[in-house]
Design an enzyme around this catalytic site. Structure first.
Site, PDB file in Angstrom:
ATOM      1  N   LYS A  52       0.840  -1.210   0.000  1.00 56.89           N
ATOM      2  CA  LYS A  52       0.000   0.000   0.000  1.00 56.89           C
ATOM      3  C   LYS A  52       0.875   1.260   0.000  1.00 56.89           C
ATOM      4  O   LYS A  52       0.600   2.223  -0.721  1.00 56.89           O
ATOM      5  CB  LYS A  52      -0.951  -0.024   1.206  1.00 56.89           C
ATOM      6  CG  LYS A  52      -2.007  -1.118   1.069  1.00 56.89           C
ATOM      7  CD  LYS A  52      -2.809  -1.348   2.335  1.00 56.89           C
ATOM      8  CE  LYS A  52      -3.739  -2.551   2.140  1.00 56.89           C
ATOM      9  NZ  LYS A  52      -4.511  -2.880   3.346  1.00 56.89           N
ATOM     10  N   GLN A  96      -4.424  -1.911   9.585  1.00 56.02           N
ATOM     11  CA  GLN A  96      -4.335  -3.216   8.923  1.00 56.02           C
ATOM     12  C   GLN A  96      -4.900  -4.297   9.861  1.00 56.02           C
ATOM     13  O   GLN A  96      -4.456  -4.443  10.988  1.00 56.02           O
ATOM     14  CB  GLN A  96      -2.866  -3.513   8.567  1.00 56.02           C
ATOM     15  CG  GLN A  96      -2.675  -4.761   7.742  1.00 56.02           C
ATOM     16  CD  GLN A  96      -3.327  -4.671   6.365  1.00 56.02           C
ATOM     17  OE1 GLN A  96      -3.242  -3.651   5.677  1.00 56.02           O
ATOM     18  NE2 GLN A  96      -4.002  -5.732   5.950  1.00 56.02           N
ATOM     19  N   ASP A 119     -11.003   2.620   4.146  1.00 56.74           N
ATOM     20  CA  ASP A 119     -11.305   1.189   4.027  1.00 56.74           C
ATOM     21  C   ASP A 119     -12.815   0.940   3.947  1.00 56.74           C
ATOM     22  O   ASP A 119     -13.252  -0.156   3.590  1.00 56.74           O
ATOM     23  CB  ASP A 119     -10.745   0.425   5.235  1.00 56.74           C
ATOM     24  CG  ASP A 119      -9.348  -0.125   4.983  1.00 56.74           C
ATOM     25  OD1 ASP A 119      -9.004  -0.348   3.803  1.00 56.74           O
ATOM     26  OD2 ASP A 119      -8.613  -0.349   5.965  1.00 56.74           O
TER      27      ASP A 119
END
Ligand code: NDP
Length: 305
Positions: A52, A96, A119
């Protein structure tokens, strides 16, 4: 069978984001920023975050990586989230998953400012998606929709079946397909006679985390099959039984790197019956990161309107 490779589409999306970011920088003097938070030493999470950050560098997003020790508490992580929420130069925040067991994952997800929730996991964004007014859509299902559109799949009226009901993939996928007028069925570990249900699907999306579980008996002839699974396997017999003619190539990968990646769909079986199939690697995974870049750009734009 058509292999739905995603590399070109992922590159195209990233180029579009890059061009938009250059324009933003020139016209408004603003460079979007993404903060990635990782807790502990899970090697897969480390790889995902690294990918990412690399994508941010490619498209011109400012990124920062907060790597916290395994022993981090919920309250320490909440403090970091509050700090990132308050910073004007941070447009997107991602933590994460999975987080270590002692951390209250729900509290963390709910603490992220919905306007920075790139997200799309915060209840506000989940609710907006369920109401048909999405703002931030989880990156993996959003990427799958881009791939289906790019491949000319006519979603309206299709019988779509999703195997897996996670917050990250299965559930938002169902919402997105429903909004595009598919007839949607969601299967999970308690579904009775899974194959009887999945065999009715023109479009089958599988996200379960079980290497090669979806076989020939689960797939309708000519169906479009999207394999979200990413499983590392190293057992020689398992590699042989899953990859058929490609097995030797994959065994070389195992010899070199200790494991190879396989999806949740049996690749050799699916190749014989599916009309279209996403490969693993080279499929859905590439789009997930590209969509994260797109969501971060969107956050930067919306926060300055
Ligand atoms: P979760 O573990 O959160 O959810 C798995 C789902 O699969 C659950 O709903 C579970 O059912 C269902 N399931 C498990 N076993 C079976 C079975 N035998 N039959 C039917 N359903 C079953 O997984 P995620 O959604 O997070 O991830 C799924 C896979 O996708 C993993 O391999 C993951 O690595 C991969 N992934 C890939 C991404 C990418 O970018 N390519 C992004 C995210 C995930 P129940 O609810 O009843 O327990």
């Amino acid at each position: 069978m058509i292999k739905l490779e995603a590399a070109n589409l992922a590159t195209k999306i990233k180029h579009e984001v890059q061009a938009e970011i250059e324009r933003m920088l020139k016209e408004q003097g603003v460079r979007p920023g993404l903060a990635a938070v990782r807790v502990g030493e899970d090697p897969a999470s480390a790889v995902y975050v690294r990918n990412k950050i690399r994508a941010c560098e490619e498209v011109g997003i400012h990124s920062e990586h907060h790597a916290l020790p395994e022993s981090t508490t919920t309250s320490q992580l909440l403090d970091l989230i509050a700090f990132l929420n308050a910073r004007d130069d941070v447009d997107g925040i991602l933590t994460q998953l999975p987080l270590p067991r002692q951390i209250d994952e729900t509290a963390i997800i709910e603490a992220i400012d919905p306007a920075k929730d790139v997200d799309g996991f915060h209840p506000v964004n989940v609710g907006r998606l369920a109401l048909g007014r999405p703002v931030f859509v989880p990156c993996t299902p959003a990427g799958i929709m881009e791939l289906l559109d790019d491949s000319g799949v006519e979603i309206r009226g299709m019988n779509a079946c999703i195997v897996g009901r996670s917050q990250i993939v299965g559930r938002p996928m169902a919402q997105l397909l429903l909004q595009r007028d598919a007839t949607v069925t969601i299967c999970h570990s308690r579904t009775r006679d899974l194959a009887a249900v999945t065999r009715t699907a023109d479009l089958l999306v599988v996200a379960i985390g079980r290497p090669g579980l979806i076989g020939r008996e689960h797939i309708k002839l000519g169906a479009t099959v999207i394999d979200v699974g990413m499983n590392r396997i190293s057992d020689v017999d398992q590699v042989r039984s899953l990859f058929g003619p490609e097995a030797e190539k994959r065994l070389d990968v195992v010899a070199k790197r200790g494991a190879t990646l396989v999806g949740d769909v049996h690749p050799a079986d699916a190749a014989a019956v599916a009309g279209m199939l996403t490969p693993v690697p080279g499929g859905v995974g590439l789009l997930t990161v590209a969509m994260l870049m797109k969501n971060t750009l969107k956050a930067a734009r919306l926060r300055r309107q």
